[in-house]
Design a protein around this motif. Structure first.
Motif, short mmCIF file in Angstrom:
data_model
loop_
_atom_site.label_atom_id
_atom_site.label_comp_id
_atom_site.label_asym_id
_atom_site.label_seq_id
_atom_site.Cartn_x
_atom_site.Cartn_y
_atom_site.Cartn_z
N LEU A 46 36.87 -44.50 -2.72
CA LEU A 46 35.93 -44.06 -3.75
C LEU A 46 36.40 -42.76 -4.40
O LEU A 46 37.04 -41.93 -3.75
CB LEU A 46 34.55 -43.83 -3.14
N PRO A 47 36.04 -42.55 -5.65
CA PRO A 47 36.36 -41.28 -6.31
C PRO A 47 35.40 -40.18 -5.88
O PRO A 47 34.34 -40.46 -5.31
CB PRO A 47 36.18 -41.60 -7.79
N VAL A 48 35.75 -38.96 -6.17
CA VAL A 48 34.92 -37.81 -5.81
C VAL A 48 33.53 -37.91 -6.45
O VAL A 48 32.54 -37.50 -5.86
CB VAL A 48 35.62 -36.49 -6.23
N GLY A 49 33.43 -38.48 -7.64
CA GLY A 49 32.16 -38.55 -8.33
C GLY A 49 31.16 -39.52 -7.73
O GLY A 49 29.98 -39.50 -8.08
N SER A 50 31.59 -40.36 -6.82
CA SER A 50 30.68 -41.31 -6.18
C SER A 50 29.67 -40.58 -5.31
O SER A 50 30.00 -39.60 -4.63
CB SER A 50 31.48 -42.30 -5.33
N GLN A 224 23.29 -46.52 -7.60
CA GLN A 224 23.93 -45.21 -7.50
C GLN A 224 25.42 -45.28 -7.82
O GLN A 224 25.96 -44.44 -8.55
CB GLN A 224 23.73 -44.62 -6.10
N GLU A 225 26.08 -46.28 -7.26
CA GLU A 225 27.51 -46.41 -7.50
C GLU A 225 27.78 -46.88 -8.93
O GLU A 225 28.73 -46.42 -9.57
CB GLU A 225 28.13 -47.37 -6.49
N VAL A 289 15.63 -45.82 -4.90
CA VAL A 289 14.35 -45.73 -5.60
C VAL A 289 14.39 -44.60 -6.63
O VAL A 289 14.00 -44.78 -7.79
CB VAL A 289 13.20 -45.50 -4.60
N GLU A 290 14.87 -43.45 -6.19
CA GLU A 290 14.97 -42.30 -7.10
C GLU A 290 15.86 -42.60 -8.30
O GLU A 290 15.50 -42.31 -9.45
CB GLU A 290 15.55 -41.10 -6.35
#
Length: 350
Positions: A46-50, A224-225, A289-290
Motif C-alpha cells: 500500500l502507498p503511504v496515503g492509504s 476508505q481505500e 461509517v464515518e
C-alpha cells in the motif's frame, strides 16, 4: 442506508517521509540500552496515503517498538519502494526482508487457501459472520498451516468488506454484463462469472482507467481505500452488497527471522498481532461509517444496492467458486467443508 454497517460495529467485541517514520524515538533507543537491538525491514503493498498505512502498518511498528522497549525496530517501506506487490511474498520467504504487509490476492500461487482468505464471495452478509468463521471455526489456522509450509508466519490484519465503485448505476444483470470492472484475486474470477468483464491492474492505475473509460468500475478495499486513491472523483456510486468479506490485508514474517527472536520478543510479536486483529477490525468498521457519511455529504457519493437478480447470481457463483477452490489442497477442501456447513446453519444452504 448504513444500517447493516452500524450493526456490524455494535456487534463486534473483542484490536524524507519513510525515513522519518522509520526513525526510532530517542526514548526507546535509550531504553534498549546494552540489550541487543533487532532491526527488520517491512515492505508493504500500500502507498503511504492509504488509511491502513498509518492505522495498520505504522501502528503495529510502533506497538512492537514500545512493547519491546526499543529492542525490535522495523524500517517501513511503502508500495514499490523495494519490491512490487507480487514480489513481497517471495522476498519474505527468502528472508530478503523479514516482514511484508500484503494481500492474499498476491499469495494464491503459494498458499492454496489464500483465495478464500482474500474474500469468500457469496458467503457472508456481515462482519460478525466472517469473524466467527475466521477465529471460532479455525479458518485462519488452516491458512497459517499452509503459510508455515512455505516458510512464513501469516497474521490477518483485519476483516472487512470489499465493495465496488461504479461510474453509473446498473438496473439489471444484462446491464452489469456490459461492464468492464477492475478486479483482483478470486474476486476477479467472481466478477467475470457473475457476468461483467473483469480485468486486473495495480492500484495506482485504477484512477486513470476509470477517468479515461478503460473500466466502468473497480474494487480497491472498501470506501476508505477507494477514497485514498481518489476513485470517487470519477466514480460516484458505492455499491452494496459487498463482493466478499475477508482478510484483504495480512502481515507475513519470515519463519527464520521469527525463530531467531529472543523468546520474550517472539511472544510479544504473536500477542500483539492477535490483539491488533480484533481492535483493528472493530476500528475499521466504525471508520467505514464515518467515511461513507463524509463522502455522501461532501462529495455527492451515493450508496446503491444491486438488483435482486444480480445478487442471486452472486450467491450462485459464490457456491460454484468455493467448489473449485476446494480442489486446490486438503486445507482448502476442509475450509470449504466448514464454510458450507456454517452457511447451512445460518439458513443459507442450497
Amino acid at each position: 442506508m448504513l444500517k447493516n454497517t452500524i450493526k456490524s460495529v455494535l456487534g463486534l467485541s473483542a484490536g524524507l517521509f519513510l525515513g522519518i517514520s522509520a526513525l526510532v524515538p530517542a526514548a526507546h533507543a535509550e531504553q534498549a540500552g546494552e540489550q541487543e537491538v533487532i532491526k527488520w525491514r517491512l515492505q508493504a503493498h500500500l502507498p503511504v496515503g492509504s488509511g491502513s498505512w498509518e492505522d495498520s502498518v505504522v501502528a503495529v511498528r510502533d506497538k512492537l517498538l514500545e512493547r519491546t522497549d526499543g529492542r525490535l525496530q522495523i524500517e517501513l517501506h511503502a508500495a514499490d519502494s523495494l519490491f512490487g506487490p507480487t514480489e513481497i511474498f517471495p522476498a519474505v520467504q527468502r528472508g530478503v526482508v523479514e516482514m511484508g504487509y500484503t494481500s492474499p490476492a498476491y499469495l494464491m500461487n503459494y498458499i492454496p487457501t489464500a483465495g478464500l482468505a482474500f474474500a469468500s464471495p457469496g458467503a457472508f452478509e456481515d462482519i460478525w459472520e466472517a469473524l466467527y468463521f475466521w477465529k471460532h471455526l479455525g479458518f485462519e489456522e488452516l491458512v497459517q498451516e499452509e503459510a508455515a509450509e512455505q516458510g512464513v508466519h501469516y497474521y490477518t490484519d483485519k476483516l472487512y468488506p470489499t465493495e465496488m465503485v461504479l461510474k453509473e448505476p446498473v438496473e439489471s444483470l444484462e446491464e452489469f454484463s456490459s461492464l468492464k470492472i477492475r478486479g483482483a484475486g478470486l474476486l476477479q474470477k467472481f466478477i467475470s462469472e457473475v457476468g461483467a468483464s473483469a480485468v486486473f491492474m495495480p492500484g495506482p492505475e485504477i484512477y486513470h482507467a476509470l477517468s479515461t473509460g478503460l473500466v466502468d468500475g473497480a474494487h480497491w478495499g472498501a470506501s476508505q481505500e477507494a477514497n485514498a486513491l481518489s476513485l470517487y472523483e470519477v466514480a460516484k456510486y458505492h455499491v452494496r452488497p459487498s463482493l466478499g468479506i475477508g482478510g484483504v490485508e495480512v502481515f507475513i514474517i519470515n519463519n527464520k527471522a521469527m525463530e531467531e527472536l529472543p523468546e520474550d520478543i517472539r511472544r510479544i510479536v504473536k500477542t500483539t498481532f492477535q490483539e491488533h486483529f480484533w481492535s483493528r477490525t472493530n476500528e475499521y468498521q466504525y471508520q467505514e461509517v464515518e467515511m461513507l457519511n463524509h463522502l455522501e455529504r461532501e462529495q455527492g457519493v451515493e450508496v446503491i444496492t444491486l438488483p435482486d437478480e444480480i445478487q442471486q447470481r452472486m450467491w450462485e457463483v459464490g457456491r460454484e467458486l468455493r467448489a473449485v477452490e476446494a480442489e486446490k489442497s486438503p486445507n482448502a477442501a476442509e475450509a470449504v467443508r466448514r464454510l458450507e456447513q456454517y452457511l447451512e446453519s445460518l439458513g443459507r444452504g442450497e
